[in-house]
Write an enzyme that holds these catalytic residues in place. Structure first.
Site, short mmCIF file in Angstrom:
data_model
loop_
_atom_site.label_atom_id
_atom_site.label_comp_id
_atom_site.label_asym_id
_atom_site.label_seq_id
_atom_site.Cartn_x
_atom_site.Cartn_y
_atom_site.Cartn_z
N ASP A 48 -54.83 -24.22 -17.85
CA ASP A 48 -54.76 -23.53 -16.55
C ASP A 48 -53.32 -23.47 -16.05
O ASP A 48 -52.74 -24.49 -15.71
CB ASP A 48 -55.60 -24.30 -15.51
N TYR A 53 -46.44 -21.10 -10.97
CA TYR A 53 -45.97 -22.37 -11.55
C TYR A 53 -44.67 -22.17 -12.35
O TYR A 53 -44.00 -23.14 -12.68
CB TYR A 53 -47.02 -23.01 -12.46
N LYS A 78 -53.03 -17.10 -12.91
CA LYS A 78 -53.44 -16.67 -11.56
C LYS A 78 -52.41 -15.75 -10.95
O LYS A 78 -51.19 -15.99 -11.11
CB LYS A 78 -53.60 -17.89 -10.64
N HIS A 111 -55.10 -16.17 -6.85
CA HIS A 111 -54.78 -17.58 -6.57
C HIS A 111 -55.25 -18.02 -5.18
O HIS A 111 -55.84 -19.10 -5.03
CB HIS A 111 -53.26 -17.78 -6.71
N1 LIG Z 1 -55.72 -23.08 -7.57
C1 LIG Z 1 -54.98 -23.89 -6.84
O1 LIG Z 1 -54.65 -23.59 -5.68
C2 LIG Z 1 -54.53 -25.18 -7.40
C3 LIG Z 1 -54.69 -25.40 -8.74
N2 LIG Z 1 -54.30 -26.60 -9.31
C4 LIG Z 1 -54.57 -26.77 -10.74
O2 LIG Z 1 -55.26 -28.01 -10.92
C5 LIG Z 1 -54.51 -28.83 -11.82
C6 LIG Z 1 -54.72 -30.30 -11.50
O3 LIG Z 1 -54.37 -30.57 -10.15
P1 LIG Z 1 -53.10 -31.46 -9.75
O4 LIG Z 1 -52.72 -31.07 -8.36
O5 LIG Z 1 -52.09 -31.34 -10.79
O6 LIG Z 1 -53.68 -32.92 -9.62
P2 LIG Z 1 -54.54 -33.93 -10.52
O7 LIG Z 1 -55.69 -34.36 -9.67
O8 LIG Z 1 -54.79 -33.38 -11.86
O9 LIG Z 1 -53.55 -35.18 -10.61
C7 LIG Z 1 -52.34 -35.12 -11.32
C8 LIG Z 1 -51.57 -36.40 -11.04
O10 LIG Z 1 -52.30 -37.51 -11.51
C9 LIG Z 1 -51.54 -38.25 -12.45
N3 LIG Z 1 -52.48 -38.64 -13.52
C10 LIG Z 1 -52.98 -37.86 -14.50
N4 LIG Z 1 -53.86 -38.53 -15.24
C11 LIG Z 1 -53.92 -39.78 -14.74
C12 LIG Z 1 -54.64 -40.92 -15.10
N5 LIG Z 1 -55.49 -40.92 -16.13
N6 LIG Z 1 -54.46 -42.04 -14.36
C13 LIG Z 1 -53.60 -42.06 -13.32
N7 LIG Z 1 -52.88 -41.00 -12.92
C14 LIG Z 1 -53.04 -39.86 -13.64
C15 LIG Z 1 -50.46 -37.31 -12.92
O11 LIG Z 1 -49.28 -38.01 -13.27
P3 LIG Z 1 -48.65 -37.89 -14.76
O12 LIG Z 1 -48.38 -36.44 -15.00
O13 LIG Z 1 -47.39 -38.71 -14.64
O14 LIG Z 1 -49.65 -38.47 -15.69
C16 LIG Z 1 -50.22 -36.45 -11.69
O15 LIG Z 1 -49.34 -37.10 -10.81
C17 LIG Z 1 -53.08 -28.33 -11.63
O16 LIG Z 1 -52.21 -28.78 -12.64
C18 LIG Z 1 -53.30 -26.86 -11.57
O17 LIG Z 1 -53.51 -26.34 -12.88
C19 LIG Z 1 -53.77 -27.59 -8.53
C20 LIG Z 1 -53.56 -27.40 -7.18
C21 LIG Z 1 -53.93 -26.17 -6.51
O1 LIG Z 2 -50.97 -25.65 -7.34
C1 LIG Z 2 -51.45 -24.61 -6.93
O2 LIG Z 2 -52.03 -23.84 -7.70
C2 LIG Z 2 -51.35 -24.24 -5.52
O3 LIG Z 2 -51.67 -23.17 -5.14
C3 LIG Z 2 -50.92 -25.24 -4.51
O4 LIG Z 2 -50.40 -26.37 -4.97
C4 LIG Z 2 -50.06 -24.59 -3.47
O5 LIG Z 2 -48.96 -24.03 -4.09
C5 LIG Z 2 -49.69 -25.52 -2.39
O6 LIG Z 2 -50.17 -26.63 -2.32
C6 LIG Z 2 -48.75 -25.07 -1.38
O7 LIG Z 2 -48.54 -26.07 -0.46
#
Ligand SMILES: NC(=O)C1=CN([C@@H]2O[C@H](COP(=O)(O)OP(=O)(O)OC[C@H]3O[C@@H](n4cnc5c(N)ncnc54)[C@H](OP(=O)(O)O)[C@@H]3O)[C@@H](O)[C@H]2O)C=CC1
Ligand SMILES: O=C(O)C(=O)[C@@H](O)[C@H](O)C(=O)CO
Length: 279
Positions: A48, A53, A78, A111
């Site tokens: 994803d 990004y 997205k 998005h």
């Molecule tokens: N559509 C939208 O608006 C959004 C979409 N997204 C999507 O969702 C994905 C995931 O969400 P995200 O916000 O990244 O958050 P997550 O809930 O996936 O958490 C990621 C964090 O957790 C840490 N982590 C990962 N695995 C572990 C583990 N097993 N134990 C402890 N800590 C861990 C990572 O650190 P480290 O990397 O150091 O392991 C990082 O800091 C994004 O990457 C993106 O693709 C996210 C936000 C908004």
């Molecule tokens: O990560 C994503 O995909 C997002 O849309 C969000 O993190 C977004 O950019 C946001 O949190 C802005 O404050």
């Protein structure tokens, strides 16, 4: 019994999607290839990314270098918020395909709906055009609410196959999940482990994890799987990348699921899609 390998869900168009995928938000563009390659090597097939990004090139490079046949991978990107509107959407899609180096995308999402700008219906019609052209196999949305989904139902011909929303034990989105189920929309959870912040320190998760010989992150990701949704955890750490997909060899009991349900605070970590207006 829990299965020992990846489980998947079927989208309304017949495609299948794995229940655990790999998210790449906040992975710097120049550092994206290694974690995506590690993820593919660990068994992830759903990746994803997003225009916003800035790391679509790295995802594309990792996909090409992985040696895994293209048709075994499921790549999502997205449309970024500044590109709503028909013509901008079509141009932005082309730019993504160039960056990813793909001929056909698996899933393209709006998005954020940005209801205050009122262009998401026009944008969705452009998504329908892209789908009809065959350049994207499935179209969906992200951060849509019941209200913004309802307008797509009322004013366009296509129901999104999936809605990617903030969802974790502190914000489990029961009402929106139920609405999705009524319309055949798969729910995909972003920030599924709460961005690795306080959620994973909850004592109840430590207790459940210890009982199963798993980590709190694995318990939370297994909870997503048993809710019947998709989760896309992000990590740049090879051990955590591998750990986060190893959730198919144990099963949470009804009591475990009920205890995890007590973590619901009703509070989001991210922006509210009804009011988020950033471009
Ligand atoms: N559509 C939208 O608006 C959004 C979409 N997204 C999507 O969702 C994905 C995931 O969400 P995200 O916000 O990244 O958050 P997550 O809930 O996936 O958490 C990621 C964090 O957790 C840490 N982590 C990962 N695995 C572990 C583990 N097993 N134990 C402890 N800590 C861990 C990572 O650190 P480290 O990397 O150091 O392991 C990082 O800091 C994004 O990457 C993106 O693709 C996210 C936000 C908004
Ligand atoms: O990560 C994503 O995909 C997002 O849309 C969000 O993190 C977004 O950019 C946001 O949190 C802005 O404050």
């Amino acid at each position: 019994m829990a299965t020992t390998s990846m489980t998947s869900l079927t989208l309304t168009n017949g495609m299948t999607i794995d229940q655990i995928g790999f998210g790449v938000f906040q992975i710097p563009p120049t550092e994206t290839v290694a974690p995506v390659r590690a993820a593919i090597e660990a068994g992830y097939r759903l990746i994803d990314t997003a225009q916003g990004y800035g790391n679509e090139e790295g995802v594309g490079q990792a996909v090409r270098e992985s040696g895994v046949p293209r048709d075994e991978l499921f790549i999502t990107t997205k449309l970024t918020n500044s590109e709503h509107g028909r013509d901008k959407t079509l141009r932005a899609f082309d730019a993504s395909m160039d960056k990813l180096g793909l001929d056909v995308l698996d899933l393209f999402l709006i998005h954020w709906p940005l209801p205050m700008y009122d262009q998401y219906v026009e944008t969705w019609k452009a998504f329908e055009e892209l789908h009809a052209s065959g350049r994207v196999r499935a179209i969906g949305v992200s951060n849509f609410t019941k209200e913004t989904l309802q307008r797509l139902f009322d004013e366009t011909d296509t129901v999104p196959v999936l809605n990617q929303i903030e969802l974790h034990p502190r914000f489990p989105q029961a009402e929106l999940r139920e609405f999705h189920a009524q319309h055949g929309i798969v729910t995909e959870a972003w920030s599924p482990i709460g961005q690795g912040k306080g959620l994973l320190d909850e004592p109840v998760l430590a207790e459940i994890a210890q009982a199963h010989g798993k980590t709190p992150a694995q318990v939370v990701l297994r909870w997503h799987v048993q809710l019947g949704i998709v989760a896309i955890p992000k990590s740049v750490n090879p051990e955590r990348i591998a750990q986060n997909i190893q959730v198919f060899d144990f099963e949470l009991s009804d009591d475990d699921m009920a205890r995890i349900a007590t973590l619901d605070t009703g509070e989001r970590m991210g922006p509210d899609p009804a009011t988020a207006s950033f471009r």
